[in-house]
Design an enzyme around this catalytic site. Structure first.
Site: not given
Ligand code: GDP
Ligand code: IMO
Ligand code: MG
Length: 449
Positions: A16-17, A19, A43-44, A146, A227, A303-304, A335
């Site tokens: 959540d920076e 991105k 969640g972007h 697998r 993430q 998202v949540t 900032l």
């Protein structure tokens, strides 16, 4: 022809920076944006002319006309969630058909992954991670075990039927024995996923071939991380992590583009720190200052909807992230959220058992013993939203950024964001020049040498 330039966008903290916003701004300079890890746990948020988009699986490049988008093999794809997202994008007038591609090797999330995750998160004696309940972990478990279903297998209806029958039998038994869960109906699941398979098919291809060809043909590619570094399965605050390689290395594994093709790694960090879910967070604020940052920064999960835990910027973790990711450029977001503060503490070091340490502990028990060493920086108490040149920032804000740059382990600040909108962004001259150029060497380390 020279190869197309490439850059990895990676979260430097716990996700959540910002991105999504940064990928959106930079997508103007790239032909393709490729997601490499995670699933619809991400969640972007992107805001374009006041309109808000929250992208979970689809790369943010889809919102930029002329930019192609790829979901790489490292992603775990819930076909129902994908089709819902695609349909919402179509409804919003965004072009997805013919310019969005899904890897045939990506693994599929099925309903029993969610069932097992939900049950195990709530089971007595299990470590509660505070996951997004999307089935991410159990799907990666099946991949590593697998016994997963890949997108290409989903398109083969005979294989899909057999896979669902077998998996449901096994998962129902496990879930009943361990968690007393209600069984899932295999026939109903098959008919729902066979239908999704038809709708997904037009998007599917070998995306590793697509990306490598594009780069060889001179097209630029941006790799969109999900993430953040401290949520990485190997390098994060294990076990309080997600189940994928969220760090820059994941871009290579998660798309099939070799490491020699990568020009630069762009780490995105907030001017402070947040985390959602359980797990250690040394600079976390438990007082009214935490509430103030949460309110000003609107720190609630995209998202949540969960409130994000808030704290001061953590430079030991930023240095660690720089080392693990090989970060060449740093982008500092939000900032503006600090605009009103008279003083801004920044964590500059860790003490464990009273002793200063330059290392990030691996042991869960050590995390709780971390004592943060703080340096207090003066605040600027002036609005920064709307400023579009670094030189126009208040002096104290420039000093805050310079201190971050000096103490973050070698990366240079390339961009600063002071609002959620596209325009609320500023670039350093050097970074701007590189983004506008067609040269493939984009790393300042390479430039300096
Ligand atoms: P991501 O998961 O890294 O893409 O980040 P999220 O979208 O989950 O969370 C970042 C939030 O901060 C979103 O609501 C963005 O709109 C918002 N945002 C991004 N950059 C800035 C900024 O510089 N200032 C402010 N105030 N908000 C920002
Ligand atoms: P973006 O891409 C913040 C967190 C969850 C939980 C842990 C494991 O938007 O930055 P999972 O569902 O992945 O098994 O949950 O990881 N988490 C995130 N936190 N941003 C994210 O994505 C996240 N994706 C997962 O809250 O603590
Ligand atoms: Mg997010």
């Amino acid at each position: 022809m020279s190869k197309g330039r490439t850059a990895i966008i990676v979260g430097a903290q716990w996700g959540d920076e910002g991105k999504g916003k940064i990928v959106d701004v930079l997508s103007e300079k790239f032909s393709i944006v490729a997601r490499y890890a995670g699933g619809h746990n991400a969640g972007h948020t992107v805001i374009i002319n006041g309109k808000r988009f929250v992208l979970q699986l689809v790369p943010c490049g889809v919102l930029r006309e002329g930019c192609r988008s790829v979901i790489g093999n490292g992603v775990v794809l819930d076909p129902i969630a994908f089709l819902k997202e695609v349909s919402a994008l179509r409804d919003a007038g965004v072009k997805v058909d013919g310019n969005l591609f899904v890897s045939n090797r990506a693994h599929v999330i099925l309903p029993y992954h969610r069932m097992i995750e939900l049950a195990s998160e709530n089971a007595p004696g299990r470590v509660k991670i505070g996951t997004t309940s999307r089935g991410i972990g159990p799907s990666y478990e099946d991949k590593a075990g697998r016994r997963g279903l890949r997108v290409t297998d989903l398109l083969d209806l005979n294989l899909l039927k057999k896979h669902i029958e077998n998996a449901c039998r096994e998962k129902n038994m496990i879930a009943h024995a361990l968690f007393n869960s209600e069984p899932l109906d295999a026939d109903r699941m098959y008919s729902e996923y066979a239908d999704a398979s038809h709708k997904l098919a037009p998007f599917v291809c070998d995306t590793a071939v697509l990306l490598n060809r594009a780069i060889a043909d001179g097209h630029s590619v941006m790799f969109e991380g999900a993430q953040g570094t401290m949520l990485d399965i190997d390098h994060g605050t294990y076990p309080f992590v997600t189940s994928s390689s969220a760090t820059s290395g994941g871009a290579v594994i998660g798309t099939g583009v070799g490491p020699t093709a990568i020009d630069s790694v762009i780490g995105v960090s907030k001017a402070y720190c947040t985390r959602v879910g359980e797990g250690p967070f040394p600079t976390e604020l438990f007082d009214s200052m935490g509430d103030q940052i949460r309110k000003k920064g609107n720190e609630f999960g995209a998202v949540t909807g969960r409130p994000r835990r808030c704290g001061w910027l953590d430079l030991p973790l930023l240095r660690y992230s720089g080392m693990i990711n090989g970060t060449s450029w740093l982008v500092v977001t939000k900032l503006d959220v600090l605009d009103e503060l008279a003083e801004i503490p920044v964590c500059v070091g860790f003490k464990v058992n009273g002793r200063e340490t330059g290392e990030i502990p691996a042991e869960a028990s050590c995390w709780n013993k971390i004592e943060c060493i703080y340096k207090t920086m003066p605040g600027w108490r002036t609005p920064t939203q709307g400023i579009t040149a670094m030189s126009k920032l208040p002096k104290a804000a420039r000093e805050y950024l310079s201190f971050i740059e000096q103490e973050s382990g070698g990366a240079r600040i390339g961009m600063v964001s002071t609002g959620p909108g596209r325009d609320e962004t500023m670039f350093t001259d050097e970074f701007s020049e590189l983004m506008n150029s067609d040269v493939d060497a984009m790393s300042p380390a390479q430039e300096r040498s």
